[in-house]
Design a protein around this motif. Sequence first.
Motif, PDB file in Angstrom:
ATOM      1  N   TYR A   3      -4.406  63.807  13.663  1.00  0.00           N
ATOM      2  CA  TYR A   3      -4.429  64.135  15.080  1.00  0.00           C
ATOM      3  C   TYR A   3      -4.105  65.617  15.262  1.00  0.00           C
ATOM      4  O   TYR A   3      -3.460  66.233  14.411  1.00  0.00           O
ATOM      5  N   ILE A   5      -2.993  68.676  18.421  1.00  0.00           N
ATOM      6  CA  ILE A   5      -2.443  68.882  19.752  1.00  0.00           C
ATOM      7  C   ILE A   5      -3.169  70.051  20.398  1.00  0.00           C
ATOM      8  O   ILE A   5      -3.194  71.156  19.857  1.00  0.00           O
ATOM      9  N   CYS A   9      -0.753  71.011  25.901  1.00  0.00           N
ATOM     10  CA  CYS A   9       0.615  70.653  25.494  1.00  0.00           C
ATOM     11  C   CYS A   9       1.611  71.466  26.318  1.00  0.00           C
ATOM     12  O   CYS A   9       1.470  72.679  26.467  1.00  0.00           O
ATOM     13  N   CYS A  15       6.229  63.558  21.719  1.00  0.00           N
ATOM     14  CA  CYS A  15       5.459  63.134  20.549  1.00  0.00           C
ATOM     15  C   CYS A  15       6.268  63.233  19.258  1.00  0.00           C
ATOM     16  O   CYS A  15       6.207  62.356  18.406  1.00  0.00           O
ATOM     17  N   ILE A  24       5.307  66.063  13.245  1.00  0.00           N
ATOM     18  CA  ILE A  24       5.174  66.937  14.398  1.00  0.00           C
ATOM     19  C   ILE A  24       6.392  67.837  14.530  1.00  0.00           C
ATOM     20  O   ILE A  24       7.529  67.379  14.458  1.00  0.00           O
ATOM     21  N   LYS A  30       3.426  75.584  21.591  1.00  0.00           N
ATOM     22  CA  LYS A  30       3.118  74.160  21.699  1.00  0.00           C
ATOM     23  C   LYS A  30       3.535  73.476  20.394  1.00  0.00           C
ATOM     24  O   LYS A  30       3.813  74.138  19.402  1.00  0.00           O
ATOM     25  N   TYR A  31       3.566  72.162  20.431  1.00  0.00           N
ATOM     26  CA  TYR A  31       3.901  71.414  19.220  1.00  0.00           C
ATOM     27  C   TYR A  31       2.684  71.362  18.298  1.00  0.00           C
ATOM     28  O   TYR A  31       1.544  71.484  18.751  1.00  0.00           O
ATOM     29  N   CYS A  44       1.607  59.228  18.637  1.00  0.00           N
ATOM     30  CA  CYS A  44       1.845  60.449  19.404  1.00  0.00           C
ATOM     31  C   CYS A  44       0.906  60.552  20.595  1.00  0.00           C
ATOM     32  O   CYS A  44       1.320  60.897  21.708  1.00  0.00           O
ATOM     33  N   ALA A  45      -0.355  60.247  20.384  1.00  0.00           N
ATOM     34  CA  ALA A  45      -1.348  60.321  21.459  1.00  0.00           C
ATOM     35  C   ALA A  45      -1.013  59.334  22.575  1.00  0.00           C
ATOM     36  O   ALA A  45      -1.226  59.623  23.754  1.00  0.00           O
ATOM     37  N   CYS A  48       1.909  60.912  24.801  1.00  0.00           N
ATOM     38  CA  CYS A  48       1.753  62.266  25.353  1.00  0.00           C
ATOM     39  C   CYS A  48       1.467  62.196  26.853  1.00  0.00           C
ATOM     40  O   CYS A  48       0.451  61.630  27.265  1.00  0.00           O
ATOM     41  N   ILE A  53      -3.095  65.253  22.925  1.00  0.00           N
ATOM     42  CA  ILE A  53      -3.255  64.888  21.516  1.00  0.00           C
ATOM     43  C   ILE A  53      -4.494  64.021  21.324  1.00  0.00           C
ATOM     44  O   ILE A  53      -4.659  62.992  21.976  1.00  0.00           O
TER      45      ILE A  53
END
Length: 56
Positions: A3, A5, A9, A15, A24, A30-31, A44-45, A48, A53
């Motif tokens: 994935y 980001i 973000c 996430c 992550i 941003k992350y 994570c997606a 968010c 993501i």
Amino acid sequence: MAYVIGDSCVSCGTCAGECPVSAISEGDGKYVIDADTCISCGTCAGVCPTGAIEEG
């Protein structure tokens, strides 16, 4: 596939706390997701709040 980001973000960190393999981390503005560590689980997606993501 790991994935990634996107630019939407907002660096909230939600996430990072949910990633089961700690792939992550906070990046510059941003992350970021470490592609070598990511197991493509999608957790994570799912958490968010901005939808930043996506599978990449």
